[in-house]
Design an enzyme around this catalytic site. Structure first.
Site, PDB file in Angstrom:
ATOM      1  N   ASN A 285      -1.294   5.494   3.347  1.00 18.76           N
ATOM      2  CA  ASN A 285      -1.572   6.046   2.026  1.00 18.76           C
ATOM      3  C   ASN A 285      -2.812   6.918   2.108  1.00 18.76           C
ATOM      4  OD1 ASN A 285      -1.956   6.571  -0.666  1.00 18.76           O
ATOM      5  ND2 ASN A 285      -2.037   4.446  -1.323  1.00 18.76           N
TER       6      ASN A 285
ATOM      7  N   SER B 219      -5.614   5.443  -0.823  1.00 16.63           N
ATOM      8  CA  SER B 219      -5.454   4.000  -1.003  1.00 16.63           C
ATOM      9  C   SER B 219      -6.684   3.399  -1.674  1.00 16.63           C
ATOM     10  CB  SER B 219      -5.233   3.334   0.353  1.00 16.63           C
ATOM     11  OG  SER B 219      -5.160   1.933   0.224  1.00 16.63           O
ATOM     12  N   SER B 220      -6.464   2.625  -2.733  1.00 23.57           N
ATOM     13  CA  SER B 220      -7.567   1.903  -3.372  1.00 23.57           C
ATOM     14  C   SER B 220      -8.037   0.801  -2.436  1.00 23.57           C
ATOM     15  CB  SER B 220      -7.114   1.282  -4.701  1.00 23.57           C
ATOM     16  OG  SER B 220      -6.775   2.271  -5.631  1.00 23.57           O
TER      17      SER B 220
ATOM     18  N   THR C 102      -2.062   2.758  -8.066  1.00 21.71           N
ATOM     19  CA  THR C 102      -3.191   3.457  -8.680  1.00 21.71           C
ATOM     20  C   THR C 102      -2.711   4.601  -9.564  1.00 21.71           C
ATOM     21  OG1 THR C 102      -4.649   2.879  -6.832  1.00 21.71           O
ATOM     22  CG2 THR C 102      -5.307   4.729  -8.195  1.00 21.71           C
TER      23      THR C 102
ATOM     24  N   GLU D 112      -1.257  -4.850   3.132  1.00 18.10           N
ATOM     25  CA  GLU D 112      -1.261  -3.909   4.246  1.00 18.10           C
ATOM     26  C   GLU D 112      -1.640  -4.651   5.518  1.00 18.10           C
ATOM     27  OE1 GLU D 112      -2.531   0.721   5.008  1.00 18.10           O
ATOM     28  OE2 GLU D 112      -3.160  -0.325   3.206  1.00 18.10           O
TER      29      GLU D 112
ATOM     30  N   SER E 128       0.835  -1.192   0.000  1.00 21.39           N
ATOM     31  CA  SER E 128       0.000   0.000   0.000  1.00 21.39           C
ATOM     32  C   SER E 128       0.874   1.247   0.000  1.00 21.39           C
ATOM     33  CB  SER E 128      -0.900  -0.005   1.236  1.00 21.39           C
ATOM     34  OG  SER E 128      -1.736   1.131   1.247  1.00 21.39           O
ATOM     35  N   GLY E 129       0.547   2.189  -0.881  1.00 21.16           N
ATOM     36  CA  GLY E 129       1.316   3.420  -0.986  1.00 21.16           C
ATOM     37  C   GLY E 129       2.469   3.361  -1.964  1.00 21.16           C
TER      38      GLY E 129
ATOM     39  N   GLY F 182      -3.093  -2.789  -2.189  1.00 24.16           N
ATOM     40  CA  GLY F 182      -1.840  -3.430  -1.814  1.00 24.16           C
ATOM     41  C   GLY F 182      -1.860  -4.163  -0.496  1.00 24.16           C
TER      42      GLY F 182
END
Length: 415
Positions: A100, A103-104, A55, A330, A50-51, A328
């Site tokens: 993030n 974050s998606s 995206t 996480e 994540s981050g 991601g």
């Protein structure tokens, strides 16, 4: 960003990979040229923690493809849909997490379709694993999905009055984390961008108004609490809190109250079917309330993805380029089953990378007798085998989570 301007687009368009430094545009241009030369579809898998920028990378890939392909009114319409699908789906599918700010919280596979001449003329989006639990619960220093804050910041006075909108700290579904804003983010402006994206997707004004009502209804629904009445039964602590969600969702208060505080049991005895209404205690009623909120939001998100696909509408495609963007790996303070599933997907993708790069390349060097220094790497096959095993034991998974937690942070984490 200065590295993703028209200058870079011109620099990488049609250039050989060795002519310029590595860049996401170089990868995208290579995919596009391979599609046209080999006359077959292409796909890019974007993975990482994540981050890491997954995206953003997906957005730059789509933007580059839109920039280098041809023109015309119909083609421009498809390009607009490609570009504007990002702010729409980000508003309803992205959120601030500890690691993030954007974050998606869902996975998507975007397929951009091209004609034989290389013109974008259609596409489709498939979504999966929306983090529905975020609608009703967030960890400290996180936020719910962006759209809730966008509406509270950017709705007109008439819309605020009609939906009974207040400040974010008024709503239980927003105030659990104590975080209401993101540095560098203007929620009011992004709400305007979201409304513009809806217009591009041909979502009419009446439907947009219905979407606002559903979002408002979910927020007000979260403020409904329950108290115990008699033996194993519950009632809303304050019936007045049912008024707004019932009004905004278009149902009668009495029916909404009954749906939250009762459930129907069906039992079969021989050839007879007996239906019984069972009352719920406050804890069960609260869980029912949260389940309703999650179901409403999930169906709304599916509707928006369907609206994007309808705007893309094309019966047949010659070629296509697919972009797989998943949220991601996480580790949160409290990890739900949804995050467990997406972490597992990331582990499987990591296996693909290991198999196609490190392992395959080094095996080829061995076969050809090339002298090189072996690269050590962790093969996560044991992790995937543990989860996929038919005799998978949750206590073993708990140990695996503890090991992963020690690798990523020092706090005690739970699943």
């Amino acid at each position: 960003m200065p590295y993703f301007t028209n200058k870079e687009i011109d620099m990488y368009q049609g250039a050989a990979s060795y002519e310029n430094p590595p860049h996401i545009y170089a990868l995208t241009d290579n995919m596009f040229r391979n599609m046209m030369i080999d006359k077959e579809g292409q796909c890019v898998i974007i993975s990482g923690e994540s981050g890491a920028g997954k995206t953003v990378a997906a957005k730059y890939i789509m933007g580059y493809l839109a920039a280098i392909s041809g023109g015309g009114d119909d083609i421009q319409r498809i390009k607009d849909v490609i570009i504007e699908s990002n702010p729409l789906l980000e508003a309803f599918g992205n959120a601030k997490t500890v690691r993030n700010n954007n974050s998606s919280r869902f996975g998507k596979y975007i397929e951009i379709q091209f004609s034989a001449a290389g013109l974008p003329d259609g596409g489709q989006i498939r979504n999966f694993l929306l983090e529905k639990s975020r609608v009703v619960m967030q960890n400290p220093n996180e936020r719910n999905f962006h759209v809730f804050y966008q509406i509270l910041a950017g709705a007109s006075e008439d819309e605020r009055g009609e939906c009974g909108l207040a400040e974010p700290d008024y709503y239980w579904y927003l105030n659990q984390s104590g975080t209401y804003s993101v540095e560098g983010t203007n929620d009011a402006k992004e709400f305007s961008d979201t409304r513009h994206a809806m217009n591009v997707m041909n979502i009419d004004q009446n439907t947009q108004w219905d979407i606002l009502r559903i979002i408002g209804g979910i927020l007000h629904l979260g403020n409904v609490t329950f108290v115990e009445q008699g033996s194993n039964a519950s009632l809303p602590a304050d019936p007045a809190f049912l008024q707004y969600p019932a009004y905004l969702l278009g149902v009668e208060e009495s029916l909404l109250c009954k749906a939250l505080t009762e459930r129907v049991m069906e039992s079969k005895w021989g050839g007879k079917v007996e239906i019984t209404n069972v009352t719920l205690n406050p804890e069960q009623a609260t869980a029912t309330r949260d389940a309703l909120a999650k179901a409403l939001y999930s169906r709304l998100f599916d509707f928006l993805v369907g609206a994007v696909n309808k705007a893309f509408l094309k019966a047949k495609s010659d070629y296509s380029i697919g972009v797989l963007d998943i949220y991601g790996f996480e580790i949160f303070e409290t990890n739900g089953f949804e995050q467990f599933c997406i972490n597992f997907v990331n582990e499987k993708l990591q296996q693909i990378f290991i198999e196609l790069t490190l392992k395959a390349e080094q095996d080829e060097y061995l076969e050809e007798g090339i002298a090189w220094k072996s690269i050590d790497y962790f093969n996560n096959k044991c992790v995937c085998d543990l989860i996929e095993s038919k005799v998978c034991q949750l206590e073993y998974c708990s140990v695996a989570v503890s090991i992963a937690a020690c690798s990523h942070c020092s706090r005690n984490l739970s699943i």
